[in-house]
Design a protein around this motif. Sequence first.
Motif: not given
Length: 266
Positions: A42-47, A200-222
């Motif tokens: 997780s750490v190396t992947g995040g970096l 990583v954000l979901v697994k370690w509880g770093i993201w506290k909001g809804e997953r749906e919003g994070l997934r959409k943001a991830m797809l747009v940024i990608t």
Amino acid sequence: MQLPDNVLRAHTPTAEDNINGTNLKDAKRQSRWTAWADVTQSVTGGLLALFLFCHMAFTSSIQISKDLFWNLVATSGLTFIGGTEHAWAHVIFIGFITLLICLHGLTALRRFPSSYRQCRDMKGHVHLLHHFDTTLWAVQILTAVVLLVCVFPHVISMLTNPSGIGPNLSGIHAYHDGLLYTLIFLVAAETHGLIGLYRVLVKWGIWKGEREGLRKAMLVITALMILCGAATAWKFYSIGAQLVNAGQTTKYEPVNPWYEIDQMQK
């Protein structure tokens, strides 16, 4: 045949038995290396995911001017020390990124399907569950295979020729690699990295909001990262094609360098 109660209820499991398993209560505990491998992955992947953003900003500077890209390369090469580029600085940084890639790959291999049956089961889960995160996991495995083929030739070329990093020589290198290789590498790297950052954000509880919003943001940024990277790849390819066709394979000489260059070292 019905067993008598004294046999059926000969042992009532305790809370500890329920947690550890009645047949495993005296077994040796699992090694802590599994947990350390999970953290390392997780750490190396995040970096590495964060490095993708920095790398995109760094290479995209060629869209503004060759001078800006040259000056950024000169800064990372510590040209402000003595007025000459220190190739070892590039080697150390690229070596560190390569080390992160190796650690991440080795710790992630334990999660890869290791047989045809496991691959078939994974495919079945994806089609049966229609679960977005499960599909992302499958995509991440596929992109990891592509990166295994593409990433090491990319970093080895820079480790063995760090002085070749620059507007002209990098363009020539991109031209010889070809657009197809570059685009496949780009799509695989950005998709794998952003999915990994999301997980990583979901697994370690770093993201506290809804997953749906994070997934959409991830797809747009990608998508934005791929579009930006494709434009940059085309720019380098065009520069390389122009230089090769003109028979010019020399290093770029900056018009407005940020640092005073030692003329003896040019």
